[in-house]
Design a protein around this motif. Structure first.
Motif, PDB file in Angstrom:
ATOM      1  N   TRP A 189      58.146  90.825  44.352  1.00  8.27           N
ATOM      2  CA  TRP A 189      59.427  91.558  44.422  1.00  8.27           C
ATOM      3  C   TRP A 189      60.080  91.350  45.788  1.00  8.27           C
ATOM      4  O   TRP A 189      61.282  91.077  45.890  1.00  8.27           O
ATOM      5  CB  TRP A 189      59.163  93.043  44.145  1.00  8.27           C
ATOM      6  CG  TRP A 189      60.379  93.893  44.034  1.00  8.27           C
ATOM      7  CD1 TRP A 189      61.268  93.955  43.000  1.00  8.27           C
ATOM      8  CD2 TRP A 189      60.848  94.832  45.014  1.00  8.27           C
ATOM      9  NE1 TRP A 189      62.252  94.870  43.274  1.00  8.27           N
ATOM     10  CE2 TRP A 189      62.016  95.426  44.490  1.00  8.27           C
ATOM     11  CE3 TRP A 189      60.389  95.240  46.263  1.00  8.27           C
ATOM     12  CZ2 TRP A 189      62.721  96.394  45.183  1.00  8.27           C
ATOM     13  CZ3 TRP A 189      61.090  96.210  46.965  1.00  8.27           C
ATOM     14  CH2 TRP A 189      62.246  96.773  46.418  1.00  8.27           C
TER      15      TRP A 189
ATOM     16  N   GLN B  12      61.263  87.765  46.175  1.00  8.44           N
ATOM     17  CA  GLN B  12      62.487  87.531  45.399  1.00  8.44           C
ATOM     18  C   GLN B  12      63.721  87.973  46.185  1.00  8.44           C
ATOM     19  O   GLN B  12      64.732  87.267  46.240  1.00  8.44           O
ATOM     20  CB  GLN B  12      62.407  88.295  44.078  1.00  8.44           C
ATOM     21  CG  GLN B  12      63.582  88.042  43.152  1.00  8.44           C
ATOM     22  CD  GLN B  12      63.353  88.666  41.790  1.00  8.44           C
ATOM     23  OE1 GLN B  12      62.734  89.735  41.684  1.00  8.44           O
ATOM     24  NE2 GLN B  12      63.798  88.013  40.754  1.00  8.44           N
ATOM     25  N   ILE B  13      63.618  89.137  46.800  1.00  8.61           N
ATOM     26  CA  ILE B  13      64.773  89.668  47.546  1.00  8.61           C
ATOM     27  C   ILE B  13      65.050  88.809  48.781  1.00  8.61           C
ATOM     28  O   ILE B  13      66.196  88.457  49.079  1.00  8.61           O
ATOM     29  CB  ILE B  13      64.528  91.139  47.924  1.00  8.61           C
ATOM     30  CG1 ILE B  13      64.491  91.999  46.654  1.00  8.61           C
ATOM     31  CG2 ILE B  13      65.599  91.651  48.882  1.00  8.61           C
ATOM     32  CD1 ILE B  13      64.057  93.425  46.869  1.00  8.61           C
TER      33      ILE B  13
ATOM     34  N   ASN C   2      66.427  85.417  47.770  1.00  9.19           N
ATOM     35  CA  ASN C   2      67.814  85.559  47.335  1.00  9.19           C
ATOM     36  C   ASN C   2      68.748  85.658  48.538  1.00  9.19           C
ATOM     37  O   ASN C   2      69.822  85.051  48.572  1.00  9.19           O
ATOM     38  CB  ASN C   2      67.941  86.793  46.439  1.00  9.19           C
ATOM     39  CG  ASN C   2      69.247  86.813  45.707  1.00  9.19           C
ATOM     40  OD1 ASN C   2      69.669  85.801  45.167  1.00  9.19           O
ATOM     41  ND2 ASN C   2      69.921  87.945  45.720  1.00  9.19           N
TER      42      ASN C   2
ATOM     43  N   ARG D 168      69.040  82.247  49.993  1.00 10.20           N
ATOM     44  CA  ARG D 168      69.926  81.381  49.193  1.00 10.20           C
ATOM     45  C   ARG D 168      71.384  81.701  49.478  1.00 10.20           C
ATOM     46  O   ARG D 168      72.215  80.815  49.613  1.00 10.20           O
ATOM     47  CB  ARG D 168      69.633  81.548  47.700  1.00 10.20           C
ATOM     48  CG  ARG D 168      68.526  80.641  47.187  1.00 10.20           C
ATOM     49  CD  ARG D 168      68.473  80.660  45.674  1.00 10.20           C
ATOM     50  NE  ARG D 168      68.093  81.958  45.152  1.00 10.20           N
ATOM     51  CZ  ARG D 168      66.830  82.354  44.989  1.00 10.20           C
ATOM     52  NH1 ARG D 168      65.842  81.548  45.309  1.00 10.20           N
ATOM     53  NH2 ARG D 168      66.546  83.546  44.511  1.00 10.20           N
ATOM     54  N   ASN D 169      71.681  82.991  49.553  1.00  9.04           N
ATOM     55  CA  ASN D 169      73.071  83.390  49.831  1.00  9.04           C
ATOM     56  C   ASN D 169      73.533  82.848  51.176  1.00  9.04           C
ATOM     57  O   ASN D 169      74.660  82.389  51.331  1.00  9.04           O
ATOM     58  CB  ASN D 169      73.198  84.912  49.812  1.00  9.04           C
ATOM     59  CG  ASN D 169      73.090  85.460  48.399  1.00  9.04           C
ATOM     60  OD1 ASN D 169      73.276  84.723  47.436  1.00  9.04           O
ATOM     61  ND2 ASN D 169      72.774  86.737  48.273  1.00  9.04           N
TER      62      ASN D 169
ATOM     63  N   ASP E  25      65.311  71.586  43.920  1.00  9.80           N
ATOM     64  CA  ASP E  25      64.497  72.261  42.899  1.00  9.80           C
ATOM     65  C   ASP E  25      63.045  71.803  42.956  1.00  9.80           C
ATOM     66  O   ASP E  25      62.115  72.607  42.901  1.00  9.80           O
ATOM     67  CB  ASP E  25      65.047  71.962  41.495  1.00  9.80           C
ATOM     68  CG  ASP E  25      66.296  72.775  41.208  1.00  9.80           C
ATOM     69  OD1 ASP E  25      66.676  73.587  42.072  1.00  9.80           O
ATOM     70  OD2 ASP E  25      66.886  72.572  40.129  1.00  9.80           O
TER      71      ASP E  25
ATOM     72  N   ALA F  71      59.434  84.351  40.737  1.00 10.86           N
ATOM     73  CA  ALA F  71      60.255  85.401  41.359  1.00 10.86           C
ATOM     74  C   ALA F  71      61.035  84.820  42.532  1.00 10.86           C
ATOM     75  O   ALA F  71      62.232  85.087  42.702  1.00 10.86           O
ATOM     76  CB  ALA F  71      59.361  86.548  41.824  1.00 10.86           C
ATOM     77  N   THR F  72      60.369  84.021  43.336  1.00 15.52           N
ATOM     78  CA  THR F  72      61.012  83.457  44.530  1.00 15.52           C
ATOM     79  C   THR F  72      62.182  82.556  44.157  1.00 15.52           C
ATOM     80  O   THR F  72      63.241  82.605  44.782  1.00 15.52           O
ATOM     81  CB  THR F  72      59.970  82.654  45.340  1.00 15.52           C
ATOM     82  OG1 THR F  72      58.918  83.543  45.727  1.00 15.52           O
ATOM     83  CG2 THR F  72      60.597  82.030  46.569  1.00 15.52           C
TER      84      THR F  72
ATOM     85  N   ASP G 281      63.707  82.593  41.297  1.00 18.54           N
ATOM     86  CA  ASP G 281      64.556  83.279  40.323  1.00 18.54           C
ATOM     87  C   ASP G 281      64.655  82.489  39.020  1.00 18.54           C
ATOM     88  O   ASP G 281      65.745  82.252  38.495  1.00 18.54           O
ATOM     89  CB  ASP G 281      65.949  83.524  40.928  1.00 18.54           C
ATOM     90  CG  ASP G 281      66.690  84.626  40.174  1.00 18.54           C
ATOM     91  OD1 ASP G 281      66.015  85.419  39.500  1.00 18.54           O
ATOM     92  OD2 ASP G 281      67.929  84.673  40.248  1.00 18.54           O
ATOM     93  N   VAL G 282      63.507  82.022  38.558  1.00 18.51           N
ATOM     94  CA  VAL G 282      63.444  81.310  37.278  1.00 18.51           C
ATOM     95  C   VAL G 282      62.284  81.889  36.462  1.00 18.51           C
ATOM     96  O   VAL G 282      61.499  82.682  36.966  1.00 18.51           O
ATOM     97  CB  VAL G 282      63.224  79.787  37.472  1.00 18.51           C
ATOM     98  CG1 VAL G 282      64.379  79.158  38.222  1.00 18.51           C
ATOM     99  CG2 VAL G 282      61.904  79.514  38.196  1.00 18.51           C
ATOM    100  N   LYS G 283      62.186  81.459  35.202  1.00 14.65           N
ATOM    101  CA  LYS G 283      61.084  81.935  34.369  1.00 14.65           C
ATOM    102  C   LYS G 283      59.802  81.194  34.725  1.00 14.65           C
ATOM    103  O   LYS G 283      59.833  80.089  35.282  1.00 14.65           O
ATOM    104  CB  LYS G 283      61.423  81.719  32.890  1.00 14.65           C
ATOM    105  CG  LYS G 283      62.536  82.625  32.421  1.00 14.65           C
ATOM    106  CD  LYS G 283      62.850  82.386  30.975  1.00 14.65           C
ATOM    107  CE  LYS G 283      63.975  83.321  30.529  1.00 14.65           C
ATOM    108  NZ  LYS G 283      64.480  82.992  29.220  1.00 14.65           N
TER     109      LYS G 283
END
Lengths: 230, 184
Positions: free
Chosen positions: B75, B78-79, B82, B85-86, B137, B157-158, B160-162
């Motif tokens: 979790w 992931q944050i 993200n 990435r932004n 990727d 999670a990191t 943001d894919v399945k």
């Protein structure tokens, strides 16, 4: 070289990579800290802030960017009329609640006896940053939040900002002072983004500041219900 | 709580009740891996630090909504990822990593062996460069899985894919890396 060999090489490489040194992160984690507000639409709006007066400046209430037209004070709470409504989302009453803990646990953590309506039993409560909240089914789905403001320099926890016209008024809640704040205002709770709140009754009983919110909560029903919370 | 020390669950519950010190303890545990994830994404140590810092602050603000029965590391990653990435998107450029192989030889290794293709500094550096030369990727999925040792779930999670995407992307990326490495 085949793929399994390549995987082994990559795994071996992991211990060999010269990563940049990990910095010591310096986080400012005051649970009451909120983002600064961006400018909202220009309108006559009402801002209701429930917070420790001593911490009002530190909380960066939108007063720096919105003119305060009028304000009210309740113990540990300030209700401000401002000229612009801060941005906020509409979310369910319980959307931002932390995971529940037992009433006993919350009372131990917070150091005060949590006030309850009659027949509520010992409901699980949601504790965060010196506040405790519980969702109740009667008189309609409502959110009851309590905080103990020991003195003006104690910990602050709730901040609420409300928009729209008027309708904020002093009320008597079973002999205790209270404020009725009509819905459509913006609420800032600890650990959650701003949200548009429903009708709210604020009052103080026995040193505890209480906040009761319901989407369709009527003023008189709210006052009658609040008077039974002991 | 499967796969999670009891102390972490206690820290999570305390942090959810607004205990900033408990949250800081969680951050201390995971800040290195989070920073490295951010570095892989941004390719810049200063931006990675900012991304990790801002990511952890955002996670704190959202901590009340975290489900304590779940592991906290994916979790948080992931944050932070993200946020990284932004930042990279705002900067509008590709991450340029400068990862280097650290040591001149593998610990205890005295001579090249078939089990270790990466036996000297030049070979390791060549492999790192081949990895860095892959499309984002492919580079990220292999870096997360092999350089950082993240699980498939954490990698999913990191990035943001399945989880299934992590599997297929890893297989394709390995093929591509093999090709690039052998050609170099």
């Amino acid at each position: 070289m085949n793929v399994p060999e390549l995987e082994r090489d990559l795994e071996a490489l992991a211990a060999e990579v010269a990563w940049p040194p990990t910095p010591e992160l310096r986080l400012q984690l005051d649970p009451r800290r909120r983002r600064r507000f961006v400018e909202g639409r220009r309108a006559l709006v009402l801002v209701v802030a429930v917070l420790l007066l001593a911490l009002a400046v530190a909380f960066a209430v939108p007063s720096a960017r919105t003119a305060i037209l009028r304000f009210f004070h309740l113990r540990g709470a300030t209700v401000e009329l401002v000229d612009r409504l801060p941005p906020a989302q509409e979310r369910d009453l319980g959307a931002d609640l932390a995971n529940p803990v037992s009433l006993e646990q919350a009372e131990r953590d917070l150091g005060f006896r949590i006030l309850l309506p009659p027949h509520a039993g010992r409901p699980p409560v949601h504790e965060f940053a010196h506040t405790v909240s519980m969702l109740l089914a009667a008189p309609e789905p409502v959110l009851l939040t309590e905080l103990h403001v020991g003195n003006e320099n104690g910990p602050g926890i709730l901040k609420k900002v409300a928009g729209i016209g008027s309708g904020v008024e002093w009320v008597d809640v079973g002999g205790d002072p209270g404020l009725w704040v009509p819905g459509g205002h913006v609420f800032f709770g600890p650990g959650a983004p701003a949200r548009i709140a429903g009708n709210v009754l604020l009052w103080v009983h026995g040193g505890i500041t209480l906040r009761l919110e319901g989407k369709h909560l009527a003023k008189n029903a709210a006052i009658r219900f609040a008077s039974t919370i002991r | 709580m499967e796969g999670r020390p009891l102390e972490e669950r206690e820290l999570v519950l305390r942090a959810q009740r607004g205990d900033a010190r408990a949250y800081e303890e969680i951050v201390r545990t995971h800040q290195q891996i989070a920073f490295r994830v951010a570095y892989l994404v941004t390719g810049n140590a200063a931006e990675a630090e900012d991304a990790a810092q801002e990511g952890f602050i955002k996670a704190w603000r959202a901590f009340g909504r975290f489900k304590p029965e779940l592991p906290v590391r994916p979790w948080l990653l992931q944050i932070v990822a993200n946020e990284a990435r932004n930042r990279r998107r705002s900067a509008g450029r590709r991450a340029q990593l400068a990862l280097r192989a650290e040591r001149a030889a593998l610990p205890g290794a005295t001579a090249p062996s078939p089990e270790h293709a990466v036996v000297d500094a030049a070979e390791r550096q060549r492999l790192l460069e081949a990895l860095d030369g892959l499309p984002d990727d492919a580079r990220l999925v292999l870096s997360c899985r092999f350089l950082l040792g993240l699980s498939e779930e954490e990698t999913a999670a990191t990035l943001d894919v399945k989880r299934g995407t992590v599997k297929s992307r890893t297989a394709r990326a390995l093929d591509r890396l093999k090709e690039t490495y052998e050609r170099a």
